[in-house]
Design a protein around this motif. Structure first.
Motif, mmCIF file in Angstrom:
data_model
loop_
_atom_site.group_PDB
_atom_site.id
_atom_site.type_symbol
_atom_site.label_atom_id
_atom_site.label_comp_id
_atom_site.label_asym_id
_atom_site.label_seq_id
_atom_site.Cartn_x
_atom_site.Cartn_y
_atom_site.Cartn_z
ATOM 1 N N SER A 18 -8.498 -0.803 8.335
ATOM 2 C CA SER A 18 -7.474 -0.682 9.510
ATOM 3 C C SER A 18 -6.194 -0.777 8.942
ATOM 4 O O SER A 18 -5.025 -0.268 9.365
ATOM 5 N N SER A 52 -10.625 6.576 10.820
ATOM 6 C CA SER A 52 -10.413 6.746 12.271
ATOM 7 C C SER A 52 -10.000 5.205 12.727
ATOM 8 O O SER A 52 -9.217 5.084 13.973
ATOM 9 N N SER A 53 -9.986 4.042 12.231
ATOM 10 C CA SER A 53 -9.693 2.831 12.535
ATOM 11 C C SER A 53 -8.257 2.599 12.033
ATOM 12 O O SER A 53 -7.948 1.456 12.328
ATOM 13 N N ARG A 73 -4.776 1.574 11.394
ATOM 14 C CA ARG A 73 -3.708 1.105 12.166
ATOM 15 C C ARG A 73 -2.246 1.091 11.448
ATOM 16 O O ARG A 73 -1.346 1.485 11.968
ATOM 17 N N LEU A 102 -5.718 10.614 12.991
ATOM 18 C CA LEU A 102 -5.549 9.095 13.014
ATOM 19 C C LEU A 102 -4.946 8.509 14.563
ATOM 20 O O LEU A 102 -3.689 8.108 14.637
ATOM 21 N N SER A 103 -5.670 8.424 15.413
ATOM 22 C CA SER A 103 -5.432 8.122 16.798
ATOM 23 C C SER A 103 -4.814 6.718 16.950
ATOM 24 O O SER A 103 -4.246 6.256 18.218
ATOM 25 N N ASN A 104 -5.545 6.032 16.240
ATOM 26 C CA ASN A 104 -5.177 4.464 16.289
ATOM 27 C C ASN A 104 -4.037 4.160 15.479
ATOM 28 O O ASN A 104 -3.599 2.695 15.492
ATOM 29 N N LEU A 105 -3.509 4.968 14.890
ATOM 30 C CA LEU A 105 -2.386 4.671 13.814
ATOM 31 C C LEU A 105 -1.057 3.847 14.608
ATOM 32 O O LEU A 105 -0.421 4.811 15.616
ATOM 33 N N GLU A 106 -0.459 2.820 14.017
ATOM 34 C CA GLU A 106 0.628 2.489 14.722
ATOM 35 C C GLU A 106 1.762 2.317 13.794
ATOM 36 O O GLU A 106 3.019 2.333 14.255
ATOM 37 N N ASN A 118 -2.015 13.951 18.019
ATOM 38 C CA ASN A 118 -2.908 12.859 18.706
ATOM 39 C C ASN A 118 -2.450 11.459 18.410
ATOM 40 O O ASN A 118 -3.104 10.453 18.357
ATOM 41 N N THR A 156 -0.985 9.054 19.444
ATOM 42 C CA THR A 156 -0.452 8.375 20.577
ATOM 43 C C THR A 156 -0.216 6.981 20.733
ATOM 44 O O THR A 156 0.309 6.314 21.409
ATOM 45 N N SER A 157 -0.549 6.286 19.454
ATOM 46 C CA SER A 157 -0.404 4.855 19.266
ATOM 47 C C SER A 157 0.841 4.472 18.408
ATOM 48 O O SER A 157 1.089 3.311 18.273
#
Length: 334
Positions: A146, A167-168, A170, A190-194, A214, A216-217
């Protein structure tokens, strides 16, 4: 029964005689940070068969620790930041199959790195070392990762396509390396990337919606060497494009990129043309820095724009929600 020794940091334990052979088999947490274990080999660690968390950060350890970690099947958290390790990536790490958090930052570790045999890693911090070579393709096998921090190293070559398999993930921090090539399209997975920081590398080319649509985070994005499209990053809070050679007009989509944008940094580029009206839609923007560009046209001078120093533009900037600004800087425009 669980045993914890966590109050021995900064105790100068190196000044005491070696710890006698005591049965520490039930010990689960051990904090020995902020001491000065120059040449300690920690042979007594061999009895720590139940240890889950070990913190040896901010010591001055120089010797290899292979013998000390031979029998820690339960170790999940290992913190070794700010020591004097100067060899290559320790191979004994590969035997710590339960490891979830590893911090080796602020050392002098050299050569290529590979922790891909430690499949359960969730946090990997190898920042501020001397790692070189390219990012291994096997990196994508650490599916639970992450947080990946590799900034301030000597990494080169293209960014591995395999990062798109994390995929996890962040947080991805790769700034201040020598990475080149373009951003892989696989970043778009990487949809969970912050937080994404790839600034101060040798990257080039353009990034399209395929890369970032994608994400979105995404809340913080720092980059250099190209202009990016971030329309779909609706959670973005900080956008830093300072100190590049962008020579286009300020993109209109910046005003539509994120209703949460608080910081927009475009300083020291070659942006030209007018400031787009769409920037007025950034309702919570607090810091806007457009200094040292080639913006022409005019700016509405008002008491809310008091820091608009050294500007040579004059009168038709659209109204900019002055009630929320803490910094608004326009300077050295041509």
């Amino acid at each position: 029964m669980e045993t914890i020794l966590s109050n021995y940091h900064a105790c100068q334990l190196d000044k005491y005689n070696p710890i006698p052979c005591v049965n520490f088999s039930s010990l689960s947490v051990l904090d020995l940070s902020w001491n000065s274990f120059f040449y300690s080999t920690f042979d007594w660690f061999r009895s720590l068969t139940s240890l889950v968390t070990l913190d040896l950060s901010f010591n001055q350890i120089q010797v290899p620790l292979q013998a000390a970690f031979q029998n820690m099947p339960s170790l999940r958290n290992l913190y070794l930041t700010a020591n004097n390790f100067s060899y290559t990536m320790p191979k004994w790490l590969y035997n710590l199959s339960a490891l979830e958090r590893l911090d080796l930052s602020h050392n002098h570790i050299q050569g290529n790195f590979s922790t891909c045999k430690v499949k359960n890693l969730e946090i990997l911090n190898l920042a501020r070392n001397h790692f070189s070579g390219s990012l291994p393709d096997q990196l994508g096998r650490i599916q639970k990762l992450s947080i990946l921090s590799l900034h301030f190293n000597l990494l080169s070559g293209p960014i591995s396509l395999s990062i798109g398999k994390l995929s996890s993930l962040r947080v991805l921090s790769l700034f201040n390396n020598q990475l080149n090539g373009t951003i892989p399209v696989s970043f778009g997975h990487l949809s969970n990337l912050e937080h994404l920081d790839i600034s101060h590398n040798l990257l080039e080319g353009f990034v399209s919606d395929m890369h970032l649509s994608n994400l979105t985070s995404l809340k913080q994005f720092l980059a250099s060497s190209y202009l990016l499209t971030l329309q779909n990053c609706k959670t973005l809070e900080l956008l830093d494009f300072n100190d590049n050679n962008f020579s286009s007009e300020i993109p209109i989509w910046l005003g539509n990129s994120s209703a949460n944008l608080v910081v927009l940094m475009l300083r020291s580029n070659k942006f030209r043309g007018d400031v787009p009206q769409e920037l007025c839609q950034l309702k919570v923007l607090q810091i806007l820095d457009l200094a040292q560009n080639k913006i022409s046209g005019s700016i509405l001078r008002r008491h809310q724009l008091a820091s608009a120093a050294s500007s040579r533009v004059s009168a038709n900037l659209p109204p900019l929600n002055p009630g929320v600004f803490s910094l608004f800087r326009f300077s050295r425009f041509s």
